[in-house]
Design a protein around this motif. Structure first.
Motif, PDB file in Angstrom:
ATOM      1  N   VAL A 253      -7.192   5.511  16.895  1.00 11.47           N
ATOM      2  CA  VAL A 253      -6.260   5.883  17.759  1.00 11.47           C
ATOM      3  C   VAL A 253      -6.594   5.247  18.645  1.00 11.47           C
ATOM      4  O   VAL A 253      -5.593   5.023  19.458  1.00 11.47           O
ATOM      5  CB  VAL A 253      -6.472   7.064  18.796  1.00 11.47           C
TER       6      VAL A 253
ATOM      7  N   ILE B 163       6.582  13.949  15.268  1.00  8.20           N
ATOM      8  CA  ILE B 163       5.704  14.086  14.489  1.00  8.20           C
ATOM      9  C   ILE B 163       4.908  15.090  13.313  1.00  8.20           C
ATOM     10  O   ILE B 163       4.702  14.967  12.060  1.00  8.20           O
ATOM     11  CB  ILE B 163       4.352  13.033  15.292  1.00  8.20           C
TER      12      ILE B 163
ATOM     13  N   ILE C 288       6.235   6.874  20.588  1.00  6.07           N
ATOM     14  CA  ILE C 288       5.158   7.096  22.227  1.00  6.07           C
ATOM     15  C   ILE C 288       5.350   6.095  22.348  1.00  6.07           C
ATOM     16  O   ILE C 288       5.643   5.152  23.813  1.00  6.07           O
ATOM     17  CB  ILE C 288       4.141   8.375  22.036  1.00  6.07           C
TER      18      ILE C 288
ATOM     19  N   SER D  90      -3.801  15.510  20.038  1.00  3.84           N
ATOM     20  CA  SER D  90      -3.651  14.760  19.452  1.00  3.84           C
ATOM     21  C   SER D  90      -4.533  14.511  18.524  1.00  3.84           C
ATOM     22  O   SER D  90      -4.422  13.584  17.837  1.00  3.84           O
ATOM     23  CB  SER D  90      -3.388  13.132  20.436  1.00  3.84           C
TER      24      SER D  90
ATOM     25  N   MET E 126      -4.303  14.288  14.704  1.00  4.85           N
ATOM     26  CA  MET E 126      -4.508  12.979  13.738  1.00  4.85           C
ATOM     27  C   MET E 126      -5.861  13.872  12.733  1.00  4.85           C
ATOM     28  O   MET E 126      -5.736  13.670  11.644  1.00  4.85           O
ATOM     29  CB  MET E 126      -5.047  12.288  14.604  1.00  4.85           C
TER      30      MET E 126
ATOM     31  N   MET F  49       5.541  14.231  20.258  1.00  2.00           N
ATOM     32  CA  MET F  49       5.125  14.499  18.917  1.00  2.00           C
ATOM     33  C   MET F  49       5.261  16.016  18.266  1.00  2.00           C
ATOM     34  O   MET F  49       5.001  16.148  17.132  1.00  2.00           O
ATOM     35  CB  MET F  49       3.676  15.531  19.510  1.00  2.00           C
TER      36      MET F  49
ATOM     37  N   MET G  57       3.128   8.701  10.148  1.00  2.00           N
ATOM     38  CA  MET G  57       2.999   9.140  11.902  1.00  2.00           C
ATOM     39  C   MET G  57       2.693   8.193  12.319  1.00  2.00           C
ATOM     40  O   MET G  57       2.839   7.824  13.402  1.00  2.00           O
ATOM     41  CB  MET G  57       1.577  10.035  11.202  1.00  2.00           C
TER      42      MET G  57
ATOM     43  N   LEU H 213      -4.038   2.031  18.940  1.00  2.00           N
ATOM     44  CA  LEU H 213      -2.544   2.376  18.610  1.00  2.00           C
ATOM     45  C   LEU H 213      -2.353   2.452  20.699  1.00  2.00           C
ATOM     46  O   LEU H 213      -1.524   1.911  21.553  1.00  2.00           O
ATOM     47  CB  LEU H 213      -2.485   4.062  18.273  1.00  2.00           C
TER      48      LEU H 213
ATOM     49  N   TRP I  98       4.417   7.655  15.975  1.00  2.00           N
ATOM     50  CA  TRP I  98       3.457   7.138  16.919  1.00  2.00           C
ATOM     51  C   TRP I  98       4.216   5.975  17.936  1.00  2.00           C
ATOM     52  O   TRP I  98       4.464   6.027  19.193  1.00  2.00           O
ATOM     53  CB  TRP I  98       2.321   7.665  16.990  1.00  2.00           C
ATOM     54  N   TRP I  99       4.263   4.759  16.921  1.00  2.00           N
ATOM     55  CA  TRP I  99       4.512   4.031  18.064  1.00  2.00           C
ATOM     56  C   TRP I  99       6.215   4.145  18.840  1.00  2.00           C
ATOM     57  O   TRP I  99       6.166   3.478  19.921  1.00  2.00           O
ATOM     58  CB  TRP I  99       4.651   2.831  17.276  1.00  2.00           C
TER      59      TRP I  99
END
Lengths: 239, 239, 239, 239
Positions: free
Chosen positions: C184, C98, C120, C154, C158, C95, C112, C187, C116-117
């Motif tokens: 979300v 990001i 995380i 999170s 977002m 995080m 982002m 993801l 994130w991928w």
DNA sequence: TATGAATGAGGATTCATTCAT
DNA sequence: GATGAATGAATCCTCATTCAT
């Protein structure tokens, strides 16, 4: 604790009904416990008591589990009934035939050994022998029953037979009881083997009949009085 | 219920402990499988495989259920290991002694029969004999193993023994294989009986040693060549 | 209830020790719980909590069962510690990266999602996502913790990101919270899938990166204000 | 804890009972497997496969352990049957409805997404989605089955739907497969979440229906051809 | 610290026995 | 009588946990 009526349980062929007026239904009803006893004997002998399922016994007799419990209150009682019924019926029956024989001690001896195999060893009664050997220790009450009803009478009969030969001078003087035990051993062994290794695919090592002949030959040669030697020939074609 | 850590029975050779105070834990760990095998043998022989609880085997060896599974992956593998271990060790051990014997065929014969009883029949290995007879049909792989590792070698050895006497003229010409089968019968029967009826309170009917002597007497008289009769006397005080 | 010091647990390559004077032994001692947490995470993610054996966790970390219990008092506490530690360390760390990004709303959005991928979804932290989905209902206390420490932050982040685009007129006016949830979803789904069907031999159906790009394309086209259409092109070579 | 004999859910068609007083026993016997499958599904979804006790499944269906084994030979087979039965029935049922739809690509799209949630996501079949995600790695055969019977057909249908819009010019030209994956993600996520965090007391963060609407809005805006923008309005009262 | 042998509670599975139909 | 669905005690086996070394 119903006891089944006297009946030739194991006979594969059933002669025409001697009293035709009795309903087939009724005969069936009477036969059912015997079919269950036959099935139980076969499976107990094959797998042992603990490893045999009641449901399989019922199925082999062509009835349902519930029906079996109409005739036998528990698995253990079923076993006892199998032993009681098969022992008295089959063993006694075999013995009857043997008991009536007459002839010389040596002839009697050979005939009796052969008859024992034909009437007991290789019939379902032989299964009883295996079943007893394997299960007596789990059912001590049965042991006494078996000793009284089977072992003792058999031994007495065999002993009489040997004793007759000794008394007439045909046989050497021997310790009758011990000789009987030595004679019984291989017979019992053959009966057990038939339902043990002999029933496995790897077990076609023993031909019971020829072992029986070898034993007769050996024992008679061992029993006959010296002066008579060698009166008992090795059977033809057996080497 | 703990058995002594100095295990009895099966080990082929146990050197004196080189470091006397080495971890008792370690010594236990080595002894454990043997103690478990002993316990399993005893209970399997007494109650049969299916009727024996794993927990009882463990308890008899002085450990818990879980511990047994540290050494044997399943009840069936435990049985197989019992057979393998006890058979190869005890049977082979008895056989060794016998193989070294020198002397007349008749002497060898008597010695072998007696030795078989002392080394196998009346030791824990005798229990194996009963166990096998009762359980082989449920474990076909074991049957093959037992035939290959025990029955066949035993028969071969017995056959050599008889054959030696026949070849030298000491014994009559007989069908060796069948005679061997007739000889083995009462021995196996005695071993089985010891763990069957003989172990019940009503079963003190047979004195194994004297039956063995009777069998030796009977069989030798039956085997010896006519010209030599009667060279083998009924042992003194046994008749 | 020891908590391990901050440490990059899962990294296969260990950079040179930053403080060379500390014994390797000590580092090892400190690292041990982390190796256990890594092992536990991997196995819990693969097999689920209940189906993972403590012994396998220990073995994967290269220690014995007993050692694991020196650091974690029970299997359940091990799970909690895995979640606490991995969540705060790995998720928070992802995080961080990001959060620091600056740029246009559309660029930020695309970056982002990709980050994130990378940070995380496809790292061990993605395993946490699956672990949580599968196990929260068995550990309700953990749910609150996870909502507070992961889900809520999170979502807030977002939401800020989407809100920024709406406020600047770059994006259509939308219900921010619901759009965030809709964003979300895929993801999280991708992260779970990586440890579920995607890990089975039959599961090579999804190429995460291209699905991510498709989602960015779809979502941006769906978010951008009508006057700006179509400013966000389908990435080259992606049809 | 008995569930009603009029089973819910899975049967494709249940004719009115033709003989109303026919054996309740018989009706039970037919309903039993379905009640057990329902119970198993609920508990497997809630606790996971390994953490669910067979006895609890049986109790939830109002029967004893033993009864469950009358219908399913093992816990693993029970799981497989749950998957097979629930998947083919529920998924196929949902699919049927969808297949018959006529209308514009955009309308079809919106209807299908909503229908998926109503027919699958929020029904017991949604539990299957979570169950599969959590357990496939432990049951590779099931993975294959699930891919063949569920994932692939679903994807094919979704792809047809998107493709229809692209072919008619209603939608932008997009990589259909990747868009489908991006569309499926949030649906699957919603279904899983319903049985995961969403089922915990802290998890009332997501209102599935409004997330669905947000996704429809977002995706349609992202899919529609530029010339048509913005034809799909954010639904009234949802923003 | 670290180990791994030992434990025993717990869960899957079987099967003798019951009983409503 | 006959059935077979249902039961639950009993048994095999696993594995989290302990503890002596």
């Amino acid at each position: 604790m119903k006891t089944a009526p006297h009946f030739q349980g194991a006979a594969p062929a059933q002669p025409a009904n001697p009293t035709p007026l009795i309903h087939a239904r009724l005969r069936r009803k009477e036969a059912r416990p015997l079919e269950l006893l036959d099935a139980a004997l076969a499976l107990f002998v094959e797998h042992g008591f603990a490893a045999t399922r009641i449901e399989d016994v019922a199925a082999r007799a062509g009835v349902s589990k519930g029906t079996l419990y109409l005739y036998f209150p528990s698995k253990e009682e079923l076993l006892k009934e199998v032993i009681r019924h098969k022992v008295v019926n089959q063993i006694a029956e075999g013995m009857d035939v043997i008991r009536q024989f007459e002839g010389s001690a040596a002839e009697l001896f050979a005939v009796m050994i052969r008859l024992w195999w034909e009437r007991i060893g290789e019939t379902p009664a032989g299964g009883i022998v295996k079943l007893m050997m394997c299960e007596v220790r789990n059912f001590p009450e049965i042991a006494q029953f078996y000793v009284d009803e089977v072992i003792a009478p058999s031994n007495r009969m065999m002993a009489q037979m040997v004793q007759r030969g000794v008394a007439s001078g045909e046989f050497r003087p021997v310790d009758v009881q011990r000789v009987v035990s030595a004679l019984v051993g291989p017979l019992v062994f053959l009966a057990m083997n038939k339902h043990s290794l002999g029933a496995c695919s790897v077990g076609h090592l023993l031909d019971a009949k020829s072992v029986i002949e070898a034993q007769i030959d050996l024992a008679l040669n061992g029993l006959l009085a010296p002066s008579l030697h060698p009166p008992h020939k090795t059977p033809k074609g057996k080497q």
